[in-house]
Design a protein around this motif. Structure first.
Motif, PDB file in Angstrom:
ATOM      1  N   TYR A 150      -9.907 -10.141   3.851  1.00 52.55           N
ATOM      2  CA  TYR A 150     -10.296  -9.298   2.717  1.00 52.55           C
ATOM      3  C   TYR A 150     -10.731  -7.922   3.220  1.00 52.55           C
ATOM      4  N   ALA A 151     -11.459  -7.884   4.346  1.00 51.93           N
ATOM      5  CA  ALA A 151     -11.871  -6.603   4.926  1.00 51.93           C
ATOM      6  C   ALA A 151     -10.662  -5.795   5.373  1.00 51.93           C
ATOM      7  N   TRP A 152      -9.635  -6.495   5.899  1.00 54.84           N
ATOM      8  CA  TRP A 152      -8.401  -5.812   6.318  1.00 54.84           C
ATOM      9  C   TRP A 152      -7.737  -5.124   5.130  1.00 54.84           C
ATOM     10  N   VAL A 153      -7.838  -5.744   3.962  1.00 54.45           N
ATOM     11  CA  VAL A 153      -7.296  -5.154   2.740  1.00 54.45           C
ATOM     12  C   VAL A 153      -8.181  -3.995   2.273  1.00 54.45           C
ATOM     13  N   LYS A 154      -9.495  -4.166   2.397  1.00 52.16           N
ATOM     14  CA  LYS A 154     -10.435  -3.131   1.947  1.00 52.16           C
ATOM     15  C   LYS A 154     -10.205  -1.804   2.670  1.00 52.16           C
ATOM     16  N   VAL A 155      -9.951  -1.850   3.982  1.00 51.17           N
ATOM     17  CA  VAL A 155      -9.799  -0.602   4.733  1.00 51.17           C
ATOM     18  C   VAL A 155      -8.550   0.155   4.315  1.00 51.17           C
ATOM     19  N   HIS A 156      -7.654  -0.522   3.612  1.00 55.47           N
ATOM     20  CA  HIS A 156      -6.472   0.140   3.057  1.00 55.47           C
ATOM     21  C   HIS A 156      -6.668   0.485   1.575  1.00 55.47           C
ATOM     22  N   LEU A 157      -7.951   0.392   1.135  1.00 52.82           N
ATOM     23  CA  LEU A 157      -8.352   0.769  -0.232  1.00 52.82           C
ATOM     24  C   LEU A 157      -7.610  -0.041  -1.295  1.00 52.82           C
ATOM     25  N   LYS A 158      -7.415  -1.317  -1.018  1.00 48.42           N
ATOM     26  CA  LYS A 158      -6.787  -2.221  -1.991  1.00 48.42           C
ATOM     27  C   LYS A 158      -7.693  -3.445  -2.128  1.00 48.42           C
ATOM     28  N   THR A 159      -8.667  -3.357  -3.028  1.00 49.46           N
ATOM     29  CA  THR A 159      -9.710  -4.383  -3.121  1.00 49.46           C
ATOM     30  C   THR A 159      -9.567  -5.312  -4.318  1.00 49.46           C
ATOM     31  N   VAL A 160      -8.786  -4.920  -5.309  1.00 51.78           N
ATOM     32  CA  VAL A 160      -8.807  -5.624  -6.590  1.00 51.78           C
ATOM     33  C   VAL A 160      -8.307  -7.057  -6.464  1.00 51.78           C
ATOM     34  N   ILE A 201       0.319  -6.062   3.512  1.00 46.76           N
ATOM     35  CA  ILE A 201      -0.094  -4.654   3.513  1.00 46.76           C
ATOM     36  C   ILE A 201       0.115  -4.028   4.884  1.00 46.76           C
ATOM     37  N   ARG A 202      -0.235  -4.797   5.909  1.00 48.91           N
ATOM     38  CA  ARG A 202       0.014  -4.317   7.275  1.00 48.91           C
ATOM     39  C   ARG A 202       0.277  -5.516   8.179  1.00 48.91           C
ATOM     40  N   ARG A 203       1.512  -5.660   8.626  1.00 46.63           N
ATOM     41  CA  ARG A 203       1.873  -6.778   9.500  1.00 46.63           C
ATOM     42  C   ARG A 203       1.391  -6.469  10.920  1.00 46.63           C
ATOM     43  N   PRO A 204       0.637  -7.398  11.526  1.00 47.37           N
ATOM     44  CA  PRO A 204       0.111  -7.127  12.873  1.00 47.37           C
ATOM     45  C   PRO A 204       1.193  -7.162  13.946  1.00 47.37           C
ATOM     46  N   GLN A 205       1.038  -6.312  14.904  1.00 44.29           N
ATOM     47  CA  GLN A 205       1.898  -6.313  16.088  1.00 44.29           C
ATOM     48  C   GLN A 205       1.036  -6.748  17.271  1.00 44.29           C
ATOM     49  N   PHE A 206       1.389  -7.857  17.886  1.00 36.63           N
ATOM     50  CA  PHE A 206       0.524  -8.432  18.907  1.00 36.63           C
ATOM     51  C   PHE A 206       0.764  -7.800  20.279  1.00 36.63           C
ATOM     52  N   TYR A 207      -0.340  -7.412  20.925  1.00 39.21           N
ATOM     53  CA  TYR A 207      -0.325  -6.850  22.274  1.00 39.21           C
ATOM     54  C   TYR A 207      -1.242  -7.685  23.165  1.00 39.21           C
ATOM     55  N   LEU A 208      -0.941  -7.686  24.433  1.00 41.28           N
ATOM     56  CA  LEU A 208      -1.739  -8.472  25.376  1.00 41.28           C
ATOM     57  C   LEU A 208      -3.092  -7.817  25.643  1.00 41.28           C
TER      58      LEU A 208
END
Length: 491
Positions: free
Chosen positions: A138-148, A201-208
């Motif tokens: 939910y916080a990951w969504v909040k930082v993109h200003l999409k809370t509803v 909203i934002r697909r993670p890209q995994f790095y080592l």
């Protein structure tokens, strides 16, 4: 309409809808479909899981909001996301290992007073885990200003799912025991839906590699664990401790009373969506006079609205309990006690937003630690001696002292004051209205009584507040409504 205000309005509506569904669950379906023992067990398990949630999330939901904007490149953002997804495992893995190897000892200790708890102790950290990762996504969504949508999941859909499973118990499709197990499925589903939305909203890209400032992030997260845990414990520690000292069915009676009283807190949750960003902006621009004006306006507006809700609850409380099974009637005193504590907190307006956006926010953590020690100590004494009324008294004393400490801190350290002459006038109106409406009822069905008395009380209360001009904001709303009615009549 700006994005913040737009989403604040939507979130406010969602909060009220969710609270209405929660009321149907808590006051009707739980009490009539589940029975007092399993209602008490459910309340105990969910309160315990909620207490564990900040620990299982490692405070990451706040850390994500705090540090996200500092990462500029896509690679840095992805590394940061990798870290916030992995950090909670530092707590989660040891907790589940301890539970696996020492389950009999842990479960036995928690179920001394209520043996029914023994078989369900494992549910507490599992649901706590799902709650924690839900908040992270939910916080990951909040930082993109999409809370509803996240707020809709948390406030509405969760309660809808619970309603569905309660109806399943009523129709005999599942047993009460299966309902308790279904809570795991419900919270898992909520977490997965939130994860899908977040990654869409934002697909993670995994790095080592993790971000360079991981040490700072870990330290901040550890700090937030304590502050978040304090806030959650204040809400749920009483229900957890009831299960340790008195029969678990008392937790069911207490939960109903608490839910009724917490209705008073709805306005501050709704207004927080709007006042928090405004408070943050005024403090960032060091607009002390404007901040003091906002503090006073928020305080008196919440006092008037909260006063109306509190009066509606207290003057109709016996009629409300007439709709519930008779065994729950012992919670009337709890409703009065908790209502007073919540109303005092309401009177302080946007006090919390001011403190947590100031340089003194660490001091609040110290106050919170002292409060938790006080709350636990008071509950340890009052619950065994006075039952659920004792738990309510412990809450009243601890929350009251905590609110008073924060109030004095803001007044002394920041030279801000929320009260005016109208504060006393408002309290006088509340007292007069209570005396005028508490001691009588219509000789009809409780629901009709509640509706009729509430209409008369609201009219009496709002007219007095309007004539005396207690709250400018509320008067503006009333005048807009009156103008629309006048225009409609002309048309």
């Amino acid at each position: 309409m700006g994005i913040v205000l737009n989403q604040s309005v939507k979130n406010t509506v969602i909060t009220f809808i969710g609270f209405a569904i929660g009321a149907a669950n808590a006051l009707f379906m739980y009490t009539h479909f589940l029975g007092e023992d399993y209602y008490g067990l459910t309340a105990f398990l969910l309160s315990s899981a909620n207490i564990m949630m900040p620990l299982m999330a490692f405070g990451i939901q706040n850390t994500l909001v705090r540090f996200y904007a500092e990462h500029q490149t896509e690679e840095d953002k992805s590394r940061f996301l990798n870290l916030v997804l992995v950090l909670p495992l530092l707590i989660i893995i040891p907790v589940f290992l301890i539970l696996f190897f020492f389950y009999p000892e842990t479960a036995s200790k928690l179920s001394v007073e209520n043996p029914i708890i023994y078989d369900y102790v494992w549910i507490i950290p599992v649901i706590g885990l799902f709650m924690g990762y839900f908040e992270i996504f939910y916080a990951w969504v909040k930082v993109h200003l999409k809370t509803v949508f996240g707020n809709f999941l948390k406030e509405v859909l969760l309660r809808v799912f619970i309603s569905i499973f309660l109806f399943a118990v009523y129709f005999g499709w599942i047993t009460t025991i299966q309902f308790v197990y279904s809570l795991v499925f419900i919270y898992l589903t909520m977490m997965l839906i939130m994860a899908i939305v977040a990654f869409k909203i934002r697909r993670p890209q995994f790095y080592l590699k993790f971000p360079k400032e991981k040490k700072e992030i870990i330290i901040y997260s550890a700090f937030i664990i304590f502050s978040s845990s304090i806030a959650v414990m204040l809400l749920d520690i009483d229900k957890f401790m009831i299960g340790q000292y008195i029969p678990l069915k008392e937790a069911a009676y207490y939960s109903v009373a608490i839910f009724i009283a917490l209705t008073i807190s709805v306005p501050i949750r709704a207004m927080h969506q709007i006042t928090h960003p405004v408070t943050t902006d005024l403090m960032a621009r060091k607009k002390h006079t404007e901040l003091n004006d906002l503090y006073k306006k928020a305080s008196i507006t919440l006092q008037v609205i909260g006063g109306l809700i509190m009066l509606g609850i207290l003057t109709n409380i016996h009629q409300v309990y007439a709709l519930l099974p008779e065994k729950y009637s012992g919670g009337v005193a709890v409703v009065f006690i908790i209502s007073i504590s919540k109303f005092f907190d309401l009177m302080l307006g946007n006090n919390n937003s001011i403190i947590f956006n100031s340089k003194y926010y660490r001091t609040v953590l110290l106050l919170g630690v002292c409060l938790v020690v006080l709350t636990v100590s008071l509950n340890m004494y009052f619950i065994p001696n006075f039952g659920i009324e004792g738990a309510a008294l412990a809450t009243l004393l601890s929350i009251g002292l905590y609110s008073l400490a924060k109030f004095l801190f803001v007044v002394i350290k920041m030279d801000l004051f929320p009260f005016t002459r109208k504060t006393l006038l408002s309290l006088g109106i509340i007292g007069l209205t209570f005396i005028a409406f508490y001691f009588w009822n219509f000789p009809f069905h409780p629901i009709i009584n509640i509706i009729l008395k509430s209409v008369l009380l609201s009219f009496f209360y709002l007219v007095l507040n309007y004539k005396l001009k207690i709250s400018v904001d509320i008067n503006d709303v009333i005048e807009k409504i009156l103008k629309r009615i006048h225009i409609m009549r002309i048309e």
